[in-house]
Design an enzyme around this catalytic site. Structure first.
Site, mmCIF file in Angstrom:
data_model
loop_
_atom_site.group_PDB
_atom_site.id
_atom_site.type_symbol
_atom_site.label_atom_id
_atom_site.label_comp_id
_atom_site.label_asym_id
_atom_site.label_seq_id
_atom_site.Cartn_x
_atom_site.Cartn_y
_atom_site.Cartn_z
ATOM 1 C CB CYS A 53 -1.013 -0.128 1.208
ATOM 2 S SG CYS A 53 -1.800 -1.655 1.488
ATOM 3 C CB SER A 58 23.552 37.980 -56.890
ATOM 4 O OG SER A 58 24.571 38.784 -57.386
ATOM 5 C CG HIS A 110 -2.062 4.547 5.528
ATOM 6 N ND1 HIS A 110 -1.612 4.258 4.113
ATOM 7 C CD2 HIS A 110 -2.591 3.235 6.069
ATOM 8 C CE1 HIS A 110 -2.062 2.800 3.870
ATOM 9 N NE2 HIS A 110 -2.336 2.385 5.001
ATOM 10 C CG HIS A 123 -6.490 1.318 1.112
ATOM 11 N ND1 HIS A 123 -5.489 1.849 0.331
ATOM 12 C CD2 HIS A 123 -5.854 0.282 1.971
ATOM 13 C CE1 HIS A 123 -4.349 1.338 0.778
ATOM 14 N NE2 HIS A 123 -4.589 0.556 1.549
#
Length: 993
Positions: free
Chosen positions: A177, A620, A312, A352
């Protein structure tokens, strides 16, 4: 840790539940939207579940679903339908996000001079299992090696590096994870260690099909399909799909390069919790505290300067209290403050996302820093009783909150835990103020490129909508499009003055200014044409001088070197608009050095931008520019010679020149003695030169014959006998000047053919060049021999462009870099339009080289509109609302071996089916290239194997590479079959030796 070790986040892309892009992702976060959803009956059936099962109290038909998960723009990335079908969807989406993330950063990987690394990981492939389970029945000729490459997580990052042409480290990360936040940490370390200049990092987790989950009491999954992080009712998480990629660069380099810094990664730390925990899957207060303190120490910031933590936050009864306890311990080492730091978790919004969880949290936090707002964490009513919020630095943020700093930059922490204990923590800071780009050009070139016409049209419409918004910096938009987008097959460009003008052009409200072209299969030769005397005028290239730094620098160099030869500064003369200045510029002694200066500066600007000619042709005095660029003369010597040439020619007796609409042989029969053919500019475009009275008499004669003529505005009879004295003196001047054989190809005016080394260094050649006929028309014929050249007139006016178009017609593309004298066209606009046409014709352009310290900054511009087609195993077909593939990915009926005495047409039909079988298409057109359709060496091997089985003949592998279309391959196969029959005596079961 000093600012020199800070990492800039310069680009991001992602797809998450309920959000096809990051704009929608932020809108959902700020609006407190939960993007988890209950699966429909149809979705359950596709997953092999009985819809009635939703009545089972243990079955939760909820998931964070990624829309169009099985869709993929295979054509853009060069995959055949069959190969695209085999690739795990999470790897496909990651590839698309990597493309978009680089675009968001404003970088074309093909134009970036350094190495670009890729760090990332994905979830274990459930798709691989299903390929074998379902594929054995429905996908013909499965190859274990091919399936492994298509589905194994090890190939996630290498696939991106291969398809985008990235040469930095390409590392697959696997820490469950925490994978994607660990990948971000490793990418940052790679940048600090000098392994690459830019790094992509992120993760992917896409499960196909969506199927929900089984809830078991005491487990880690939510009983009701909601994630209630930090709440007393928290009972678990919900699985979700998601993919995210961020683009990182050292902060000091990002600021120097004008990048859009979205946020700053000031530190990150990764560690494992070791054995100091209850079990392998359990978190640890001690270990996590140690990790957070490490990140704080590296950041050299105090905890009380951090005002948000993206946790988390899985919403489990055990995990949430441990995470908050660790954060509190880490902060308490230096502060006793309470309730000053908000905390939240994106998992309450989207669930998750496994290997993408860390990058989802990271992206959310960067967006929050950009908007200076903290989004609400959802489903929080009463705090988990195991968390002492009242005595901690933290509070759960439950509403959209304005994020105010207290005397310093906004800072946030991001945590990500890995099953098994490999955790990561990052500390982010808001971006430093961005200076306004001090650019205001009179014209801008917008460039668009796509793989298909429909994508190009969508891109055009999206850009028009983007430019309709107020406050758009058109200079920076143009710069970002030029330098930050890949140049694909179809190209479109427009020169615009301001956003409103751009919108009018892009939407078709103004006709004729939006040009589209298809890049040719092979690079077309580019020829520079340098005009001769007569093209000069006051103010020529003035806006280029004012606004294009490389051009200005080259003009300055020439003008300063010419002061000693001319006794004046050309720059001052060219900027004047009075009659006296105009008269002065007509004098040959001034006109020729002025022309040389502008043409040389234009050429150097183009070459510096990567527009390098295959050949050059001057008219030229223009040939002296070509000779200088080819290294025959150094710039100081060339300027000395051109100034000397101009003075010598001006000192000769006066004369006249007459343009005559006759072919050279017809003109020669009429031409009286005393006159010369000064130039042959085309099949019926000549110039006669000589004394005034002789030219007047000849003009009168031609009038009686109804031959059109035009008297040229010139004071002398150039390229006639009147120039003989100048030729001798000029030869002497050349003889005193160092010379080298040319290092680049250019054509001679004297012969109309390629210059030779002997001619280029011969003083006598340069005397002849001054005196003899200018064979420009022959030079155009020589240029045409290169094959459909792009002829770019590099100088003032458009006379040579007109001559080239008249003589060569459709065999060339003739483009002028500057407008005609007296036209109201802006010099810069014409120059940019020329660059646009050259680019659209297939030439590469180094756009950044056209800018200086006033370079615009990179800004957000609409991303590539992927044209996703569903590529999925038959069992998953229509599992998401994606446009179905034009060619089904199901198996093609195997081609059965038959006799080899069939007619060639039948062989080609069967070969076309064989091509289709390995590419995942019904059939393949006879002129379609195997490799352009996504074939590679592996599928070529499969094609050879199928051909052997179908025709009972051993075919060399090289045959596919030598004959990549079904038509060519069938022709070669038919010849091989005939030869094999001869060897075997017609035995249809024989094999070629």
């Amino acid at each position: 840790m000093t600012s020199e070790t800070h990492i800039a986040v310069i680009g991001m892309a992602g797809r998450f539940p309920g959000a096809a892009d990051l704009e929608q992702f932020w809108a959902n976060l700020a609006g407190g939207v939960e993007s988890l959803r209950r699966l429909t009956d149809d979705e359950l059936r596709r997953a092999g579940e009985d819809p009635a099962r939703r009545n089972d109290p243990g079955y939760i038909p909820v998931q964070g679903v990624l829309d169009e998960a099985t869709g993929f723009d295979a054509k853009l990335f060069g995959y055949s339908p069959r190969e695209a079908m085999l690739i795990d969807p999470q790897q496909r989406v990651f590839l698309e996000c990597a493309w978009h993330a680089l675009e968001d950063a404003g970088y074309d990987p093909q134009g970036y001079p350094g190495d670009i690394g890729v760090y990332g990981g994905c979830s274990p492939s459930t798709y691989a299992y299903q390929v074998w389970l379902d594929g054995k029945e429905t996908v013909s000729s499965l190859d274990e090696y091919q399936v492994t490459i298509a589905t194994a997580p090890d190939h996630l990052t290498s696939r991106v590096s291969y398809k985008l042409g990235l040469t930095g480290p390409s590392v697959a990360v696997m820490t469950t994870c925490s994978t994607s936040l660990v990948a971000i940490h490793q990418a940052a370390q790679s940048l600090l260690g000098g392994e690459c200049g830019i790094a992509l990092a992120g993760g992917a987790s896409v499960g196909v099909p969506a199927r929900g989950y089984l809830y078991r009491e005491g487990g880690t999954l939510s009983p009701d399909g909601h994630v209630r992080t930090f709440d007393a009712a928290a009972a678990g998480m919900v699985g979700a799909d998601g993919v995210g990629v961020v683009v990182l660069k050292r902060l000091d380099e990002a600021l120097a390069d004008g990048d859009r810094v979205r946020a700053v990664l000031i530190s990150s730390a990764v560690g494992n919790l070791g054995a100091e925990r209850a079990g392998y899957t359990a978190p640890s207060v001690v270990g996590q505290t140690r990790l957070i303190r490490s990140a704080l120490r590296l950041a050299e910031v105090e905890p009380d300067t951090i005002s948000y933590i993206e946790a988390h936050g899985t919403g489990t009864r055990v995990g949430d209290p441990i995470e908050l306890a660790a954060l509190t311990r880490a902060f308490r080492a230096s502060t006793d403050k309470v309730g000053f730091c908000a905390v939240g978790s994106v998992k309450t919004n989207i669930g998750h996302t496994d290997a993408a969880a860390g990058v989802a949290s990271f992206i959310k936090t960067v967006l929050a820093l950009e908007h200076r707002q903290i989004p609400p964490s959802l489903h929080f009513t009463t705090g988990n009783p195991e968390i002492d919020f009242d005595n901690s630095p933290f509070f759960v943020n439950t509403e959209l909150r304005e994020w105010q700093g207290e005397g310093g930059p906004l800072r946030a922490g991001v945590s990500s835990f890995g099953l098994g204990g490999t955790n990561a923590h990052a500390i982010l800071q808001e971006a430093p103020p961005r200076p306004t780009a001090p650019v205001a050009r009179s014209a801008r070139l917008l460039t668009l490129s796509a793989a298909t016409g429909s994508a190009l049209d969508a891109m055009t419409a999206n850009l028009a909508e983007h430019l309709s918004a107020p406050g758009v910096d058109l200079d920076s938009v143009a710069y970002t499009l030029q330098t930050g987008r890949q140049s694909l097959t179809l190209r479109r460009y427009a020169v615009c003055t301001d956003p409103a003008d751009a919108v009018a052009v892009l939407t078709g409200a103004v006709d004729g200014r939006l040009a589209t072209a298809t890049r040719p299969a092979s690079k077309r030769p580019l020829v520079f044409l340098f005009p001769g005397q007569g093209a000069q005028h006051l103010g020529m290239a003035r806006s280029l001088y004012d606004q294009v730094a490389p051009f200005r620098s080259a003009v300055d160099e020439c003008a300063e070197l010419l002061v000693e030869h001319l006794g004046l500064d050309l720059r001052q003369l060219l900027r004047r608009s009075d009659d006296a200045a105009a008269e002065q510029l007509t004098r040959t002694a001034i006109a020729q050095p002025a022309l040389f200066t502008i043409e040389y500066a234009l050429a150097r600007t183009l070459i510096g931008a990567g527009v390098v000619p295959s050949a050059m042709l001057g008219h030229s005095v223009g040939e002296l520019v070509a000779a200088c660029l080819a290294g025959v003369f150094t710039l100081p010597d060339a300027l000395h010679l051109v100034a000397r040439r101009g003075r010598l020619m001006q000192d000769q007796p006066g004369g006249a020149m007459l343009a005559v609409s006759l072919a050279e042989p017809d003109l020669a029969r009429l031409l009286p003695a005393g006159l010369a053919v000064a130039a042959v500019n085309g099949a019926d475009r000549c110039v006669v030169s000589g004394p005034h009275d002789a030219v007047d008499a000849f003009a009168a004669l031609l009038a009686t014959l109804a031959v059109p003529t035009t008297r040229l505005r010139t004071s002398h009879a150039f390229h006639s006998a009147l120039m003989d004295p100048a030729g001798g003196e000029f030869a002497a001047a050349v003889g005193r000047t160092p010379r080298q054989p040319p290092s680049a190809r250019y054509m001679s005016n004297v012969t109309g053919d390629w210059i030779t080394a002997e001619q280029a260094v011969d003083p006598g050649y340069w005397a002849d060049h001054l005196r003899s006929t200018v064979r420009f028309g022959d030079g155009l014929t020589t240029a045409a021999g290169l094959g459909a050249p792009i002829l770019l007139e590099v100088g003032p006016g458009q006379s040579l462009t007109g001559l080239a178009r008249r003589q060569l017609g459709a065999d060339c593309t003739a483009v002028a870099t500057l407008p005609r004298a007296g036209r109201a066209d802006d010099d810069l606009a014409t120059f940019l339009a020329a660059l646009g046409q050259v680019w659209a014709s297939g030439c590469a352009v180094d756009w950044a080289a056209l800018h200086d310290d006033r370079t615009p900054v990179r800004v957000p511009v609409p991303l590539y509109p992927f044209e996703r087609v569903e590529h999925v195993l038959p069992i998953y077909a229509a599992a998401a609302p994606v446009r179905p593939a034009a060619a089904a990915a199901a198996a093609v009926e195997p081609v059965r071996p038959t006799g080899r005495d069939e007619p060639a047409g039948t062989v080609q039909e069967r070969v076309s089916r064989l091509f289709g079988a390995v590419l995942g298409m019904e059939t393949v057109a006879g002129d379609a290239d195997f490799f352009e359709l996504g074939g590679d060496s592996l599928t070529a091997t499969q094609l050879i194997s199928r051909t052997r089985d179908a025709f009972s003949v051993a075919v060399p592998l090289d045959s596919v590479f030598d004959h990549p279309t079904p038509g060519e391959f069938a022709e070669a196969l038919a010849e091989l079959l005939v030869r094999t029959d001869a060897v075997t005596g017609g035995d249809k079961e024989g094999r070629a030796s």
